[in-house]
Design a protein around this motif. Structure first.
Motif, PDB file in Angstrom:
ATOM      1  N   PHE A 160       4.423 -15.741 -67.178  1.00 57.08           N
ATOM      2  CA  PHE A 160       4.029 -14.782 -66.153  1.00 57.08           C
ATOM      3  C   PHE A 160       2.847 -13.947 -66.633  1.00 57.08           C
ATOM      4  CE2 PHE A 160       8.392 -15.498 -64.628  1.00 57.08           C
ATOM      5  CZ  PHE A 160       8.166 -15.609 -63.256  1.00 57.08           C
ATOM      6  N   GLU A 161       1.808 -13.860 -65.821  1.00 60.28           N
ATOM      7  CA  GLU A 161       0.640 -13.038 -66.164  1.00 60.28           C
ATOM      8  C   GLU A 161       1.035 -11.578 -66.329  1.00 60.28           C
ATOM      9  OE1 GLU A 161      -3.818 -12.108 -64.330  1.00 60.28           O
ATOM     10  OE2 GLU A 161      -2.106 -12.408 -62.984  1.00 60.28           O
ATOM     11  N   ARG A 162       1.877 -11.066 -65.437  1.00 60.55           N
ATOM     12  CA  ARG A 162       2.237  -9.649 -65.481  1.00 60.55           C
ATOM     13  C   ARG A 162       2.973  -9.304 -66.772  1.00 60.55           C
ATOM     14  NH1 ARG A 162       4.560  -9.422 -59.266  1.00 60.55           N
ATOM     15  NH2 ARG A 162       2.563  -9.804 -58.220  1.00 60.55           N
ATOM     16  N   LEU A 163       3.875 -10.177 -67.192  1.00 64.42           N
ATOM     17  CA  LEU A 163       4.597  -9.939 -68.442  1.00 64.42           C
ATOM     18  C   LEU A 163       3.635 -10.002 -69.618  1.00 64.42           C
ATOM     19  CD1 LEU A 163       7.208  -9.558 -70.063  1.00 64.42           C
ATOM     20  CD2 LEU A 163       7.493 -12.045 -70.042  1.00 64.42           C
ATOM     21  N   SER A 164       2.737 -10.974 -69.608  1.00 66.39           N
ATOM     22  CA  SER A 164       1.776 -11.123 -70.702  1.00 66.39           C
ATOM     23  C   SER A 164       0.877  -9.898 -70.830  1.00 66.39           C
ATOM     24  CB  SER A 164       0.923 -12.379 -70.474  1.00 66.39           C
ATOM     25  OG  SER A 164       0.130 -12.671 -71.601  1.00 66.39           O
ATOM     26  N   ASN A 222      -5.660 -15.039 -66.953  1.00 73.39           N
ATOM     27  CA  ASN A 222      -5.551 -14.790 -68.393  1.00 73.39           C
ATOM     28  C   ASN A 222      -4.116 -14.444 -68.779  1.00 73.39           C
ATOM     29  OD1 ASN A 222      -8.309 -15.164 -69.021  1.00 73.39           O
ATOM     30  ND2 ASN A 222      -8.782 -13.089 -68.326  1.00 73.39           N
ATOM     31  N   LEU A 223      -3.722 -14.916 -69.959  1.00 74.96           N
ATOM     32  CA  LEU A 223      -2.431 -14.561 -70.548  1.00 74.96           C
ATOM     33  C   LEU A 223      -2.722 -13.859 -71.881  1.00 74.96           C
ATOM     34  CD1 LEU A 223      -0.439 -17.890 -69.923  1.00 74.96           C
ATOM     35  CD2 LEU A 223      -0.341 -15.776 -68.570  1.00 74.96           C
ATOM     36  N   PRO A 224      -2.939 -12.537 -71.846  1.00 68.01           N
ATOM     37  CA  PRO A 224      -3.372 -11.810 -73.057  1.00 68.01           C
ATOM     38  C   PRO A 224      -2.433 -11.959 -74.245  1.00 68.01           C
ATOM     39  CG  PRO A 224      -3.615 -10.443 -71.102  1.00 68.01           C
ATOM     40  CD  PRO A 224      -2.851 -11.658 -70.675  1.00 68.01           C
ATOM     41  N   ALA A 225      -1.128 -11.978 -74.000  1.00 69.05           N
ATOM     42  CA  ALA A 225      -0.187 -12.076 -75.116  1.00 69.05           C
ATOM     43  C   ALA A 225      -0.358 -13.385 -75.882  1.00 69.05           C
ATOM     44  CB  ALA A 225       1.250 -11.942 -74.618  1.00 69.05           C
TER      45      ALA A 225
END
Length: 341
Positions: A160-164, A222-225
């Motif tokens: 999930f993008e939001r979680l990342s 994007n998945l920052p994590a």
């Protein structure tokens, strides 16, 4: 339509359960400081809070649930038993192989091991696709037939993008460097120099990162994590909601996240309807076969879970219902099973 399977012995079922328990215990081995409960987007998550020089570090552990709480309470005992646990895992893996459960191939195993090591699954990554389907052997207590465990070197990871964005933590090593060490090359996306896919130089196998799309278009996010981009897809939010832990039979065992089998099954009904053209026919038949097998097994052993997942998908709107209905028209036996839940 459904594939073939055999029920595992009571020994194999108990052995897999023991292996999964030991691998879950190992999740807290890296905790250095004081576990701290935080709220992100209305959900609770555990962090390992510790000092590093003059800095305070908050390392993401995982979502708050009974498993994590119980293990956090036993951190000292788990660390003390580490060597004995490693020996037990090796013994349990030998038993499972003897019982006929399929280990992953060396290439897939080394790739998953690298992603476990740097924290991809700790930070919310979920293994999807055929490699996830194969792991349901242990979860459901079955041994899949040869046609249903056809080897696939491709590895798909969804998150999930939001979680990342919210986690505030990141993988322990840049994934581009990890993949380069394994001889994977980045495949540039059409939207500029963003990367969501890596291709292995020698055998052409792929690593792909995916994320749910909540917009009309399926774009790259994007998945920052994880430090990568991901192709966003419709209906993926349903698939990877509330994933479960699964044990991969490689080395001393790997712990990864996979979708709940009931959600995987219903999602395959949806995905099958999205495939069009002659080139997609083979994948469509595979989707239908995997869905039919899981639905047959789940209707016997976990009918309430299956019914809840089926109703959840149908309640998401007419477009979802139409996709499911169009696939089930081609699968009368599976449609009858679902109608009788």
């Amino acid at each position: 339509m459904a594939g073939t399977y055999h029920n595992l012995s009571a020994t194999a079922v108990a052995t897999y359960s023991d292996l999964l328990r030991l691998l879950k215990d190992a999740q807290v081995l890296d905790v250095r400081g004081t576990p701290e409960l935080r709220i992100l987007n209305g959900r609770e998550y555990w962090y390992d809070r510790y000092r590093l020089g003059t800095d305070t570090i908050a390392r993401f552990i995982g979502p708050n649930n009974d498993d994590i709480r119980e293990r956090i309470a036993r951190i000292a005992a788990i660390k003390a038993d580490q060597k004995d646990r490693e020996k037990q895992c090796g013994r349990l893996l030998r038993i499972l192989r003897a019982e006929g459960l399929l280990p992953v191939d060396r290439g897939t195993g080394s790739l998953l091991a690298a992603m476990v090591r740097v924290g991809v699954f700790r930070l919310g990554g979920v293994l999807v696709g055929t490699n996830a389907f194969r792991l349901y052997e242990g979860e459901l207590g079955i041994r899949l037939g040869a046609d249903d465990v056809a080897m696939t070197m491709d590895v798909d990871i969804a998150s999930f993008e939001r979680l990342s964005l919210a986690i505030g933590d990141h993988v322990d090593q840049d994934l581009a460097a990890v993949f380069a060490d394994l001889k994977f090359e980045a495949v540039p996306a059409q939207e500029g120099r963003t990367f969501w896919r890596w291709k292995q130089k020698q055998d052409g196998s792929l690593v792909e990162f995916l994320s749910p799309s909540f917009d009309e278009r399926e774009t790259v996010k994007n998945l920052p994590a994880l430090g990568v981009s991901a192709l966003s897809l419709h209906h993926l939010n349903y698939l990877i909601a509330d994933p479960i832990k699964s044990a991969v039979l490689y080395r001393n065992g790997l712990l990864v996240n996979v979708p709940r089998p009931e959600r995987f099954a219903i999602h395959k009904l949806i995905v099958a309807d999205r495939r069009h053209g002659s080139e997609a026919a083979l994948k469509q038949r595979k989707d239908q076969r995997q869905a039919a097998l899981l639905i047959e097994v789940l209707a016997q052993d976990r009918p309430f879970d299956l019914k809840e997942a089926f109703e959840d998908a149908q309640d998401r709107g007419p477009k979802w219902r139409r996709r499911i209905e169009r696939t089930l028209v081609k699968m009368p036996v599976t449609a009858d099973i679902l109608a009788r839940l």
